[in-house]
Design an enzyme around this catalytic site. Structure first.
Site, PDB file in Angstrom:
ATOM      1  CD  GLN A 124      -2.582   0.918   2.731  1.00 11.85           C
ATOM      2  OE1 GLN A 124      -3.015  -0.164   3.102  1.00 11.85           O
ATOM      3  NE2 GLN A 124      -2.699   1.994   3.470  1.00 11.85           N
ATOM      4  N   GLY A 125       0.870   1.995  -1.086  1.00 11.16           N
ATOM      5  CA  GLY A 125       1.738   3.173  -1.216  1.00 11.16           C
ATOM      6  C   GLY A 125       0.970   4.462  -1.021  1.00 11.16           C
ATOM      7  CB  SER A 127       2.704   7.037   4.444  1.00 11.20           C
ATOM      8  OG  SER A 127       1.617   6.479   5.127  1.00 11.20           O
ATOM      9  CB  SER A 160       4.058  -2.757   5.251  1.00 13.52           C
ATOM     10  OG  SER A 160       3.950  -1.863   6.325  1.00 13.52           O
ATOM     11  CD  GLU A 243      -4.267  -0.291   6.925  1.00 11.73           C
ATOM     12  OE1 GLU A 243      -4.644   0.660   6.197  1.00 11.73           O
ATOM     13  OE2 GLU A 243      -3.091  -0.470   7.251  1.00 11.73           O
TER      14      GLU A 243
HETATM   15  C1  LIG Z   1       3.974  -0.652  11.331  1.00 12.54           C
HETATM   16  C2  LIG Z   1       3.584   0.385  10.322  1.00 12.54           C
HETATM   17  C3  LIG Z   1       3.236   0.003   9.038  1.00 12.54           C
HETATM   18  C4  LIG Z   1       2.892   0.981   8.084  1.00 12.54           C
HETATM   19  N1  LIG Z   1       2.607   0.559   6.808  1.00 12.54           N
HETATM   20  C5  LIG Z   1       2.276   1.464   5.865  1.00 12.54           C
HETATM   21  C6  LIG Z   1       2.018   1.044   4.518  1.00 12.54           C
HETATM   22  O1  LIG Z   1       2.088  -0.138   4.186  1.00 12.54           O
HETATM   23  N2  LIG Z   1       1.680   1.993   3.601  1.00 12.54           N
HETATM   24  C7  LIG Z   1       1.576   3.316   3.922  1.00 12.54           C
HETATM   25  O2  LIG Z   1       1.227   4.101   3.059  1.00 12.54           O
HETATM   26  N3  LIG Z   1       1.863   3.757   5.188  1.00 12.54           N
HETATM   27  C8  LIG Z   1       2.209   2.860   6.166  1.00 12.54           C
HETATM   28  N4  LIG Z   1       2.510   3.289   7.446  1.00 12.54           N
HETATM   29  C9  LIG Z   1       2.553   4.716   7.732  1.00 12.54           C
HETATM   30  C10 LIG Z   1       1.425   5.239   8.612  1.00 12.54           C
HETATM   31  O3  LIG Z   1       0.193   5.243   7.939  1.00 12.54           O
HETATM   32  C11 LIG Z   1       1.839   6.641   9.076  1.00 12.54           C
HETATM   33  O4  LIG Z   1       2.984   6.475   9.893  1.00 12.54           O
HETATM   34  C12 LIG Z   1       0.757   7.334   9.869  1.00 12.54           C
HETATM   35  O5  LIG Z   1      -0.312   7.686   9.030  1.00 12.54           O
HETATM   36  C13 LIG Z   1       1.280   8.611  10.572  1.00 12.54           C
HETATM   37  O6  LIG Z   1       1.939   9.443   9.667  1.00 12.54           O
HETATM   38  P1  LIG Z   1       3.392  10.025   9.990  1.00 12.54           P
HETATM   39  O7  LIG Z   1       4.274   8.888  10.408  1.00 12.54           O
HETATM   40  O8  LIG Z   1       3.817  10.814   8.814  1.00 12.54           O
HETATM   41  O9  LIG Z   1       3.208  10.955  11.259  1.00 12.54           O
HETATM   42  P2  LIG Z   1       2.700  12.469  11.254  1.00 12.54           P
HETATM   43  O10 LIG Z   1       1.499  12.580  10.389  1.00 12.54           O
HETATM   44  O11 LIG Z   1       3.861  13.352  10.936  1.00 12.54           O
HETATM   45  O12 LIG Z   1       2.264  12.662  12.753  1.00 12.54           O
HETATM   46  C14 LIG Z   1       3.221  12.937  13.803  1.00 12.54           C
HETATM   47  C15 LIG Z   1       2.433  13.137  15.092  1.00 12.54           C
HETATM   48  O13 LIG Z   1       1.575  14.295  14.968  1.00 12.54           O
HETATM   49  C16 LIG Z   1       0.231  13.919  15.285  1.00 12.54           C
HETATM   50  N5  LIG Z   1      -0.697  14.653  14.420  1.00 12.54           N
HETATM   51  C17 LIG Z   1      -0.563  14.920  13.110  1.00 12.54           C
HETATM   52  N6  LIG Z   1      -1.636  15.597  12.635  1.00 12.54           N
HETATM   53  C18 LIG Z   1      -2.479  15.780  13.693  1.00 12.54           C
HETATM   54  C19 LIG Z   1      -3.757  16.407  13.854  1.00 12.54           C
HETATM   55  N7  LIG Z   1      -4.391  16.979  12.818  1.00 12.54           N
HETATM   56  N8  LIG Z   1      -4.336  16.390  15.092  1.00 12.54           N
HETATM   57  C20 LIG Z   1      -3.718  15.786  16.144  1.00 12.54           C
HETATM   58  N9  LIG Z   1      -2.484  15.191  16.052  1.00 12.54           N
HETATM   59  C21 LIG Z   1      -1.878  15.181  14.841  1.00 12.54           C
HETATM   60  C22 LIG Z   1       0.143  12.445  14.995  1.00 12.54           C
HETATM   61  O14 LIG Z   1      -0.892  11.814  15.732  1.00 12.54           O
HETATM   62  C23 LIG Z   1       1.529  11.955  15.443  1.00 12.54           C
HETATM   63  O15 LIG Z   1       1.551  11.749  16.823  1.00 12.54           O
HETATM   64  C24 LIG Z   1       2.877   2.351   8.422  1.00 12.54           C
HETATM   65  C25 LIG Z   1       3.212   2.741   9.727  1.00 12.54           C
HETATM   66  C26 LIG Z   1       3.573   1.788  10.661  1.00 12.54           C
HETATM   67  C27 LIG Z   1       3.956   2.232  12.047  1.00 12.54           C
END
Ligand SMILES: Cc1cc2nc3c(=O)[nH]c(=O)nc-3n(C[C@H](O)[C@H](O)[C@H](O)COP(=O)(O)OP(=O)(O)OC[C@H]3O[C@@H](n4cnc5c(N)ncnc54)[C@H](O)[C@@H]3O)c2cc1C
Length: 383
Positions: A124-125, A127, A160, A243
């Protein structure tokens, strides 16, 4: 406490299915993982075995390679797998639902049977380095080119198992970024296409689940777009809603076994267990019971034809709380497992930390509940 928490034993057809599946499992146990075999490859072998017995895609119509049964049948199979401590079917259920809802007839017939059989593995692409929670702000572009083609440029992150995948469900911008939600489209991207580079990343627990995906002048065709141009946001939200609702993963029996182990421990050590620890175990039992009741209700709703929506955010929060508290408590009660002695608790504890991030963070789930379920007014941003 039952080890099959989603057993709806009152239905004869489900009871038959469970019995047939148990008989099949007795003759087809989980294959042993090779010494250097990556977990994803081992799971893929398991997926193919399950498919050879027709135990994958039970709720997918027969014309697309499934068995044309209900989600309740799929949940029953996952429940049986979980009860045996076997891994569930790789999480393709939510991708299959998305193809069913958004794919053309030609795409469903071409992609679904191969997905269910494990002939194509998917990732899934969504993020990106600058777009996780704020997914609608993503930068990867798919620009129109002559002869119905697109040229894609950008970078994905946290994808992932991309290094073990054939296809990627890709979200990219096809329109004007000034309308962020309306200008996204979804594509099925073959990962062997020229211009695609997959780079695995090593996580703190030693796994290389995550990958970076670099897309440099990658060519896609119109027939590789899923849904219409601009449907990407709706497709992405449907994907994450399925999901986040993890009914069909077999996790509940796994939690149930650990909760039961904690409960037995507390009972045996009565009087010798610190009060704090005893009440933590009590909370784990309550979390688990709430989760089971909730999952049973959700299963009944699904059976009545309700598709996944914003309520999945409630499921995700409940699951995250239950899982994180359970493994934290288990490590306090069984500290010897900190070093992986005699069980998998430490590995599961480490992975449970990610539950409040993947599929959308807990803060984002609360925002969705506030906005879409409770219809609360948006926060005042004047400060
Ligand atoms: C084990 C694992 C597997 C994953 N697999 C995939 C995958 O296969 N494909 C894919 O596309 N992605 C994947 N991801 C990514 C995942 O979807 C993102 O990590 C997640 O959406 C958070 O985005 P970020 O890491 O950019 O954090 P950010 O969006 O930068 O957030 C950082 C912090 O700020 C907080 N925050 C941000 N905006 C707000 C708001 N509006 N209000 C309150 N708090 C806020 C968040 O809660 C967090 O604590 C995976 C992540 C993990 C951990």
């Amino acid at each position: 406490m039952t080890d099959r928490p989603l057993d709806f034993g009152d239905r004869a057809d489900l009871e038959h299915l469970r019995r047939d599946f148990r008989a099949w499992l007795a003759g087809n146990p989980l294959p042993e993982r090779g010494a250097d075999e990556p977990a994803a490859v081992h799971l893929h072998r398991w997926h193919r075995m399950l498919h050879s017995g027709r135990w994958v895609g039970l709720d997918v119509p027969e014309s697309y390679g499934g068995r044309g049964l209900t989600s309740l049948h799929q949940v029953a199979v996952s429940d049986e797998l979980g009860a045996r401590g076997a891994p569930g079917v790789p999480r393709i259920g939510y991708l299959a639902h998305v193809l069913l809802e958004f794919g053309s007839e030609e795409q469903r017939r071409r992609l679904l049977p191969r997905m269910l059989a494990g002939d194509d593995t998917w990732c899934q692409g969504f993020s990106e380095p600058g777009a996780g929670s704020d997914l609608a702000g993503l930068s990867t572009r798919a620009d129109r080119a002559p002869e119905g083609r697109y040229i894609v440029n950008g970078q994905k992150l946290w994808t992932s198992y991309a290094q073990h995948s054939d296809l990627c469900l890709l979200l990219a911008r096809t329109g004007d970024a000034a309308s962020p939600h309306a200008s996204l489209s979804a594509f099925v991207l073959p990962l062997d296409r020229p211009g695609v580079t997959v780079r695995p990343l090593r996580a703190a627990n030693g796994d290389d689940e995550f990958c970076e995906l670099f897309l440099d002048d990658v060519r896609l065709t119109e027939s590789e777009r899923i849904g219409a141009e601009g449907d990407g946001w709706a497709l992405a939200m449907t994907t994450v809603a399925y999901e986040r609702n993890a009914l069909d993963t077999g996790h509940l029996p796994k939690y149930g076994r650990l909760v039961e182990r904690l409960r037995r421990h507390a009972h045996e050590r009565r009087g010798r267990l610190p009060d704090g620890l005893r009440s933590e175990i009590g909370r784990c039992v309550v979390d688990y019971q709430v989760l089971v009741a909730h999952a049973r209700r959700r299963t009944a709703e699904r059976l009545a034809g309700k598709t996944a929506g914003a309520e999945s955010s409630v499921d995700k929060l409940l699951m995250t709380r239950a899982e994180q508290r359970l493994y934290e408590t288990a490590l306090k009660v069984f500290p010897e497992e900190l070093h992986g002695e005699g069980g998998d608790v430490f590995g599961d504890y480490l992975y449970s930390r990610a539950a409040s991030v993947y599929g959308g963070t807990s803060q984002i789930q609360r925002n969705i509940i506030a906005k879409r379920l409770l219809r609360l007014p948006a926060a005042d941003r004047r400060d």
